[in-house]
Each structure stands twice: as C-alpha cells, then as structure tokens.
Scaffold this motif. Structure first.
Motif, PDB file in Angstrom:
ATOM      1  N   ILE A  53       0.860  -1.178   0.000  1.00  0.00           N
ATOM      2  CA  ILE A  53       0.000   0.000   0.000  1.00  0.00           C
ATOM      3  C   ILE A  53       0.898   1.230   0.000  1.00  0.00           C
ATOM      4  O   ILE A  53       1.823   1.334   0.806  1.00  0.00           O
ATOM      5  N   ALA A  54       0.630   2.157  -0.905  1.00  0.00           N
ATOM      6  CA  ALA A  54       1.416   3.387  -0.996  1.00  0.00           C
ATOM      7  C   ALA A  54       0.483   4.592  -1.027  1.00  0.00           C
ATOM      8  O   ALA A  54      -0.642   4.503  -1.531  1.00  0.00           O
ATOM      9  N   ILE A  55       0.960   5.692  -0.486  1.00  0.00           N
ATOM     10  CA  ILE A  55       0.263   6.967  -0.569  1.00  0.00           C
ATOM     11  C   ILE A  55       1.072   7.823  -1.534  1.00  0.00           C
ATOM     12  O   ILE A  55       2.224   8.156  -1.264  1.00  0.00           O
ATOM     13  N   LEU A  56       0.492   8.131  -2.693  1.00  0.00           N
ATOM     14  CA  LEU A  56       1.218   8.915  -3.689  1.00  0.00           C
ATOM     15  C   LEU A  56       0.250   9.563  -4.661  1.00  0.00           C
ATOM     16  O   LEU A  56      -0.936   9.244  -4.684  1.00  0.00           O
ATOM     17  N   GLU A  57       0.784  10.467  -5.439  1.00  0.00           N
ATOM     18  CA  GLU A  57       0.015  11.116  -6.503  1.00  0.00           C
ATOM     19  C   GLU A  57      -0.173  10.123  -7.648  1.00  0.00           C
ATOM     20  O   GLU A  57       0.744   9.367  -7.984  1.00  0.00           O
ATOM     21  N   THR A  58      -1.356  10.123  -8.246  1.00  0.00           N
ATOM     22  CA  THR A  58      -1.605   9.268  -9.407  1.00  0.00           C
ATOM     23  C   THR A  58      -2.058  10.131 -10.580  1.00  0.00           C
ATOM     24  O   THR A  58      -2.493  11.261 -10.404  1.00  0.00           O
ATOM     25  N   GLY A  59      -1.927   9.587 -11.771  1.00  0.00           N
ATOM     26  CA  GLY A  59      -2.444  10.249 -12.956  1.00  0.00           C
ATOM     27  C   GLY A  59      -1.535  11.289 -13.572  1.00  0.00           C
ATOM     28  O   GLY A  59      -1.771  11.723 -14.685  1.00  0.00           O
ATOM     29  N   ALA A  60      -0.473  11.685 -12.873  1.00  0.00           N
ATOM     30  CA  ALA A  60       0.453  12.678 -13.430  1.00  0.00           C
ATOM     31  C   ALA A  60       1.818  12.060 -13.702  1.00  0.00           C
ATOM     32  O   ALA A  60       2.794  12.769 -13.900  1.00  0.00           O
ATOM     33  N   GLY A  61       1.870  10.737 -13.676  1.00  0.00           N
ATOM     34  CA  GLY A  61       3.117  10.046 -13.973  1.00  0.00           C
ATOM     35  C   GLY A  61       3.806   9.452 -12.759  1.00  0.00           C
ATOM     36  O   GLY A  61       4.689   8.610 -12.903  1.00  0.00           O
ATOM     37  N   SER A  62       3.440   9.871 -11.542  1.00  0.00           N
ATOM     38  CA  SER A  62       4.111   9.353 -10.353  1.00  0.00           C
ATOM     39  C   SER A  62       3.885   7.864 -10.160  1.00  0.00           C
ATOM     40  O   SER A  62       4.778   7.157  -9.687  1.00  0.00           O
ATOM     41  N   ASP A  63       2.702   7.385 -10.527  1.00  0.00           N
ATOM     42  CA  ASP A  63       2.432   5.953 -10.395  1.00  0.00           C
ATOM     43  C   ASP A  63       3.340   5.159 -11.338  1.00  0.00           C
ATOM     44  O   ASP A  63       3.928   4.143 -10.943  1.00  0.00           O
ATOM     45  N   ASP A  64       3.504   5.624 -12.563  1.00  0.00           N
ATOM     46  CA  ASP A  64       4.427   4.965 -13.499  1.00  0.00           C
ATOM     47  C   ASP A  64       5.873   5.114 -13.040  1.00  0.00           C
ATOM     48  O   ASP A  64       6.677   4.186 -13.193  1.00  0.00           O
ATOM     49  N   ASP A  65       6.209   6.277 -12.476  1.00  0.00           N
ATOM     50  CA  ASP A  65       7.563   6.481 -11.955  1.00  0.00           C
ATOM     51  C   ASP A  65       7.861   5.506 -10.821  1.00  0.00           C
ATOM     52  O   ASP A  65       8.985   4.991 -10.723  1.00  0.00           O
ATOM     53  N   LEU A  66       6.873   5.241  -9.963  1.00  0.00           N
ATOM     54  CA  LEU A  66       7.073   4.278  -8.884  1.00  0.00           C
ATOM     55  C   LEU A  66       7.364   2.895  -9.457  1.00  0.00           C
ATOM     56  O   LEU A  66       8.303   2.217  -9.023  1.00  0.00           O
ATOM     57  N   LEU A  67       6.597   2.466 -10.442  1.00  0.00           N
ATOM     58  CA  LEU A  67       6.836   1.155 -11.047  1.00  0.00           C
ATOM     59  C   LEU A  67       8.208   1.091 -11.710  1.00  0.00           C
ATOM     60  O   LEU A  67       8.911   0.080 -11.605  1.00  0.00           O
ATOM     61  N   THR A  68       8.619   2.175 -12.356  1.00  0.00           N
ATOM     62  CA  THR A  68       9.947   2.223 -12.978  1.00  0.00           C
ATOM     63  C   THR A  68      11.036   2.129 -11.919  1.00  0.00           C
ATOM     64  O   THR A  68      12.024   1.405 -12.082  1.00  0.00           O
ATOM     65  N   ALA A  69      10.865   2.849 -10.826  1.00  0.00           N
ATOM     66  CA  ALA A  69      11.846   2.798  -9.738  1.00  0.00           C
ATOM     67  C   ALA A  69      11.925   1.389  -9.146  1.00  0.00           C
ATOM     68  O   ALA A  69      13.028   0.891  -8.868  1.00  0.00           O
ATOM     69  N   LEU A  70      10.788   0.749  -8.971  1.00  0.00           N
ATOM     70  CA  LEU A  70      10.786  -0.614  -8.436  1.00  0.00           C
ATOM     71  C   LEU A  70      11.447  -1.586  -9.408  1.00  0.00           C
ATOM     72  O   LEU A  70      12.154  -2.508  -8.984  1.00  0.00           O
ATOM     73  N   GLN A  71      11.244  -1.386 -10.713  1.00  0.00           N
ATOM     74  CA  GLN A  71      11.904  -2.236 -11.708  1.00  0.00           C
ATOM     75  C   GLN A  71      13.416  -2.049 -11.656  1.00  0.00           C
ATOM     76  O   GLN A  71      14.172  -3.001 -11.875  1.00  0.00           O
ATOM     77  N   THR A  72      13.871  -0.829 -11.360  1.00  0.00           N
ATOM     78  CA  THR A  72      15.303  -0.562 -11.239  1.00  0.00           C
ATOM     79  C   THR A  72      15.868  -1.176  -9.967  1.00  0.00           C
ATOM     80  O   THR A  72      16.920  -1.823  -9.985  1.00  0.00           O
ATOM     81  N   LEU A  73      15.156  -0.974  -8.851  1.00  0.00           N
ATOM     82  CA  LEU A  73      15.625  -1.498  -7.563  1.00  0.00           C
ATOM     83  C   LEU A  73      15.493  -3.011  -7.458  1.00  0.00           C
ATOM     84  O   LEU A  73      16.323  -3.678  -6.829  1.00  0.00           O
ATOM     85  N   LEU A  74      14.426  -3.542  -8.053  1.00  0.00           N
ATOM     86  CA  LEU A  74      14.109  -4.968  -7.966  1.00  0.00           C
ATOM     87  C   LEU A  74      13.912  -5.543  -9.368  1.00  0.00           C
ATOM     88  O   LEU A  74      12.792  -5.818  -9.798  1.00  0.00           O
ATOM     89  N   PRO A  75      15.004  -5.732 -10.116  1.00  0.00           N
ATOM     90  CA  PRO A  75      14.848  -6.222 -11.488  1.00  0.00           C
ATOM     91  C   PRO A  75      14.282  -7.645 -11.533  1.00  0.00           C
ATOM     92  O   PRO A  75      14.555  -8.461 -10.659  1.00  0.00           O
ATOM     93  N   ALA A  76      13.481  -7.909 -12.547  1.00  0.00           N
ATOM     94  CA  ALA A  76      12.871  -9.233 -12.739  1.00  0.00           C
ATOM     95  C   ALA A  76      13.847 -10.117 -13.493  1.00  0.00           C
ATOM     96  O   ALA A  76      13.694 -10.368 -14.681  1.00  0.00           O
ATOM     97  N   ASP A  77      14.864 -10.597 -12.797  1.00  0.00           N
ATOM     98  CA  ASP A  77      15.845 -11.478 -13.430  1.00  0.00           C
ATOM     99  C   ASP A  77      16.095 -12.685 -12.531  1.00  0.00           C
ATOM    100  O   ASP A  77      15.349 -12.917 -11.578  1.00  0.00           O
ATOM    101  N   ASP A  78      17.149 -13.427 -12.805  1.00  0.00           N
ATOM    102  CA  ASP A  78      17.371 -14.686 -12.094  1.00  0.00           C
ATOM    103  C   ASP A  78      18.240 -14.564 -10.843  1.00  0.00           C
ATOM    104  O   ASP A  78      18.711 -15.563 -10.324  1.00  0.00           O
TER     105      ASP A  78
END
Length: 140
Positions: A53-78
């Motif tokens: 659960i996160a408290i953040l701005e949505t609809g202005a790109g912050s939600d996509d930025d969060l997913l991008t940051a998580l992909q960087t911090l936690l890459p989906a690899d082996d």
C-alpha cells in the motif's frame, strides 16, 4: 450508537501487468458507511506477500515512476533465491519491505485526511496473482 470498529474486504483484480491501483474512492465510500461522521483512523491492509500500500500522486506520472523505480531497484531477473512462478518472481516477495502491506491514515469528521495530490494505492508487481484482497478497517 454505531460500532467503534468496522471492517470490510475489497476484492480487486489487478491484471496481468505490474500496477498501481488507486483505492481512494473505495476508501471514501467505506468511510461514508462506517465512520458516521466520526474522527478516527483508517487502516488499509493487503494480506499478500507480494503487494503493498502506498500513498502517492496518481495520474500525473508518479504511479508509473514508482513502477519504474521498483523495476530498477528490484529487477525481474534470475538473481532471486525465491524462484517459483514467472522469472524474477522473487523480487515480488521483496516488494513489501519497500512498499509496506499497510497504511494507517487519519479520518476527521468522517473524511479521509489526505493531502491535495495524495491517493491511497495498491502496488502489485506480481503478474502471477491478479486477484487481491484489501482489508479496510475504521476505528473511531
């Protein structure tokens, strides 16, 4: 006198892609039924090992930025020791350490106290499990 503790479970489907799902309207509707105009606390809890659960701005790109940051911090690899599911699924089990599975927010006069651009969001990076439950609990 209404109960001082009320709880409700939302059943949501997040889809087959990583997502930030805005739950603010659901929280507002729950409080309209549960709070009876009282002050208190709203707890939002997702009982899953791979969502938060996160408290953040949505609809202005912050939600996509969060997913991008998580992909960087936690890459989906082996690299992950937890290996069942889709490749890189172990990262989903680390997510709740960064995006906790709960939030507790103030309620004043029956209304959720959020900042101007804040929303209550379910963050789900697990594409293997799209059916989620979110427990909303009001104490007031």
């Amino acid at each position: 006198m209404p109960d001082t503790f009320t709880t409700h479970v939302l059943n949501v489907t997040t889809g087959r892609t990583e997502t930030v799902l805005d739950l603010t309207d659901d929280c507002t509707q729950f409080l309209a039924r549960a709070s009876h105009g009282r002050d208190g606390l709203l707890n939002i809890f997702v009982p899953h090992a791979t969502a938060g659960i996160a408290i953040l701005e949505t609809g202005a790109g912050s939600d996509d930025d969060l997913l991008t940051a998580l992909q960087t911090l936690l890459p989906a690899d082996d690299r992950w020791r937890h290996r069942h599911g889709t490749p890189g699924h172990g990262r989903d089990h680390v997510l709740p350490a960064l995006v906790p599975p709960h939030a507790t927010l103030p309620v004043l006069r029956g209304r959720l106290e959020l900042g101007t651009w804040q929303s209550v969001c379910l963050v789900d990076t697990n594409v293997d499990n799209r059916d989620r439950q979110v427990r909303l609990s009001f104490l007031g």
